[in-house]
Design a protein around this motif. Structure first.
Motif, PDB file in Angstrom:
ATOM      1  N   MET A   1       0.839  -1.185   0.000  1.00  0.00           N
ATOM      2  CA  MET A   1       0.000   0.000   0.000  1.00  0.00           C
ATOM      3  C   MET A   1       0.883   1.246   0.000  1.00  0.00           C
ATOM      4  N   LEU A   2       0.600   2.189  -0.888  1.00  0.00           N
ATOM      5  CA  LEU A   2       1.365   3.418  -0.964  1.00  0.00           C
ATOM      6  C   LEU A   2       0.566   4.545  -0.320  1.00  0.00           C
ATOM      7  N   PHE A   3       1.208   5.322   0.529  1.00  0.00           N
ATOM      8  CA  PHE A   3       0.551   6.497   1.084  1.00  0.00           C
ATOM      9  C   PHE A   3       1.602   7.490   1.539  1.00  0.00           C
ATOM     10  N   ASP A   4       1.153   8.711   1.778  1.00  0.00           N
ATOM     11  CA  ASP A   4       2.025   9.797   2.195  1.00  0.00           C
ATOM     12  C   ASP A   4       2.247   9.691   3.705  1.00  0.00           C
ATOM     13  N   VAL A   5       3.472   9.389   4.115  1.00  0.00           N
ATOM     14  CA  VAL A   5       3.764   9.207   5.540  1.00  0.00           C
ATOM     15  C   VAL A   5       3.518  10.501   6.313  1.00  0.00           C
ATOM     16  N   GLY A   6       3.981  11.636   5.748  1.00  0.00           N
ATOM     17  CA  GLY A   6       3.783  12.913   6.415  1.00  0.00           C
ATOM     18  C   GLY A   6       2.310  13.243   6.606  1.00  0.00           C
ATOM     19  N   ALA A  34      -0.383   7.063  18.451  1.00  0.00           N
ATOM     20  CA  ALA A  34       0.960   6.711  17.991  1.00  0.00           C
ATOM     21  C   ALA A  34       1.079   5.226  17.697  1.00  0.00           C
ATOM     22  N   HIS A  35       0.452   4.396  18.520  1.00  0.00           N
ATOM     23  CA  HIS A  35       0.516   2.949  18.275  1.00  0.00           C
ATOM     24  C   HIS A  35      -0.208   2.583  16.987  1.00  0.00           C
ATOM     25  N   ARG A  36      -1.336   3.226  16.738  1.00  0.00           N
ATOM     26  CA  ARG A  36      -2.064   2.948  15.496  1.00  0.00           C
ATOM     27  C   ARG A  36      -1.230   3.356  14.283  1.00  0.00           C
ATOM     28  N   ALA A  37      -0.639   4.540  14.344  1.00  0.00           N
ATOM     29  CA  ALA A  37       0.174   5.018  13.228  1.00  0.00           C
ATOM     30  C   ALA A  37       1.426   4.162  13.051  1.00  0.00           C
ATOM     31  N   ALA A  54       9.730  12.220   8.292  1.00  0.00           N
ATOM     32  CA  ALA A  54       8.337  12.666   8.301  1.00  0.00           C
ATOM     33  C   ALA A  54       7.910  13.082   9.702  1.00  0.00           C
ATOM     34  N   LEU A  55       8.398  12.353  10.712  1.00  0.00           N
ATOM     35  CA  LEU A  55       8.059  12.663  12.102  1.00  0.00           C
ATOM     36  C   LEU A  55       8.577  14.040  12.493  1.00  0.00           C
ATOM     37  N   ARG A  56       9.821  14.324  12.137  1.00  0.00           N
ATOM     38  CA  ARG A  56      10.405  15.628  12.463  1.00  0.00           C
ATOM     39  C   ARG A  56       9.640  16.761  11.781  1.00  0.00           C
ATOM     40  N   SER A  57       9.311  16.566  10.523  1.00  0.00           N
ATOM     41  CA  SER A  57       8.587  17.586   9.778  1.00  0.00           C
ATOM     42  C   SER A  57       7.206  17.820  10.375  1.00  0.00           C
ATOM     43  N   THR A  58       6.521  16.729  10.721  1.00  0.00           N
ATOM     44  CA  THR A  58       5.183  16.842  11.302  1.00  0.00           C
ATOM     45  C   THR A  58       5.221  17.569  12.641  1.00  0.00           C
ATOM     46  N   LEU A  83       4.720  11.209  21.592  1.00  0.00           N
ATOM     47  CA  LEU A  83       4.273  10.626  20.326  1.00  0.00           C
ATOM     48  C   LEU A  83       5.415   9.928  19.606  1.00  0.00           C
ATOM     49  N   ALA A  84       6.585  10.548  19.593  1.00  0.00           N
ATOM     50  CA  ALA A  84       7.737   9.947  18.918  1.00  0.00           C
ATOM     51  C   ALA A  84       8.133   8.635  19.573  1.00  0.00           C
ATOM     52  N   ALA A  85       8.166   8.606  20.914  1.00  0.00           N
ATOM     53  CA  ALA A  85       8.552   7.394  21.630  1.00  0.00           C
ATOM     54  C   ALA A  85       7.566   6.260  21.387  1.00  0.00           C
ATOM     55  N   GLU A  86       6.273   6.562  21.470  1.00  0.00           N
ATOM     56  CA  GLU A  86       5.254   5.525  21.273  1.00  0.00           C
ATOM     57  C   GLU A  86       5.201   5.059  19.821  1.00  0.00           C
ATOM     58  N   LEU A  87       5.434   5.985  18.898  1.00  0.00           N
ATOM     59  CA  LEU A  87       5.454   5.621  17.480  1.00  0.00           C
ATOM     60  C   LEU A  87       6.582   4.629  17.205  1.00  0.00           C
TER      61      LEU A  87
END
Length: 302
Positions: A1-6, A34-37, A54-58, A83-87
């Motif tokens: 599946m292709l999608f935009d991560v950001g 974060a767990h879902r993502a 993408a995480l840094r940009s978001t 969010l970063a830690a849980e992701l």
């Protein structure tokens, strides 16, 4: 599946940042979001480097937007960190489960025929995982051990490459086994790392061949006792012990060791002569230097 991560992260994280900007009740939402993502990104086989970018940009975009609306900077920073830690936790969860199962002695579906276990010291395992994943597959166990589905020779090359990326200040100890004997590989990697640490070896990549003598001495009581008697005068002299450790860290290079100790080259030559007179072992000789380092490591454990 292709999608935009950001775009995915922006849509998922926006409610959390809004809650953090206005209230204190965002923590539980952050965990579930974060767990879902993270699970979606892992399923889509997104590279960790792509996800981190993408995480840094978001985080930057959402933080700036919330600050413009009068949000609390500290709360927004805390939300971004959580969010970063849980992701990352969710993203690595599938690999963690496989790695833990393999190290426990099982061979679940999806496991490779053999792995090289890597014990890491001097850097956070998750940072090292990111560097390895840019080069190929790697599993991260909850113990912090890495599992590379590669022969030891290939794993050594990868570890050396990653170490250069980290500027050299990291120690890797490696051991390869078939998947059914991974518990032995883990124990061997940990024993190598313990020996390397006790001997004051410089940052690098080590395998059992690099510490064979030290390992044999440590495991043989008679050899330990005899070596201890011979080298007791050295262990009683802190200056000479410091000199041996400096030579070990410099891989036997006396000029480098002298610079590290802030002494003249002739001084380290004189100390080397003293060590040889006391012990019969010359720190100029690589094998004798290894024995001296082993003795110091043993002395430190007593």
């Amino acid at each position: 599946m292709l999608f935009d991560v950001g775009r995915l992260l922006h849509e998922e994280f926006l409610p959390v940042y809004r809650a953090a900007a206005d209230t204190d009740g965002w923590e539980d939402m952050a965990v579930s979001v974060a767990h879902r993502a993270g699970s979606r990104l892992a399923s889509a086989k997104i590279s960790i480097a792509h996800m981190v970018m993408a995480l840094r940009s978001t985080d930057r975009l959402l933080t700036e937007a919330m600050l413009d609306d009068g949000g609390d900077a500290r709360a927004l920073a805390a939300a971004g960190t959580a969010l970063a830690a849980e992701l990352m936790s969710a993203f690595c969860a599938g690999d963690d489960g496989l790695a833990d199962a393999v190290l426990a002695g099982s061979a679940p579906d999806g496991a490779a025929a053999f792995y090289t276990v890597v014990s890491v010291r001097g850097a956070l395992p998750i940072r090292v995982v990111s560097a390895f994943r840019d080069r190929g597959p790697v599993l991260l166990a909850t113990s912090g051990h890495l599992l590379l589905p590669a022969a030891e020779a290939a794993a050594l090359s990868l570890c050396l490459d990653v170490q250069k990326e980290f500027g050299g200040e990291v120690w890797f100890s490696v051991a390869e086994r078939p998947v059914a004997r991974m518990a032995l590989a883990r124990r061997e990697a940990d024993e190598i790392d313990a020996l390397v640490a006790s001997l004051g070896r410089p940052p690098g990549v080590y395998r059992i061949d690099d510490v064979l003598l030290e390992s044999a001495v440590m495991e043989t009581p008679e050899a330990r006792d005899e070596l201890g008697k011979v080298l007791a005068p050295l262990l009683a002299n802190p200056v000479l012990v410091e000199t041996v450790l400096a030579l070990l860290e410099a891989d036997g290079n006396r000029a480098v060791a002298a610079k590290k100790l802030f002494i003249h080259r002739s001084t380290i030559d004189y100390r080397s002569w003293q060590i040889e007179q006391l012990t019969g072992l010359s720190p100029v000789n690589p094998r004798d230097l290894a024995v001296l380092g082993t003795a110091i490591g043993m002395g430190g454990e007593r």
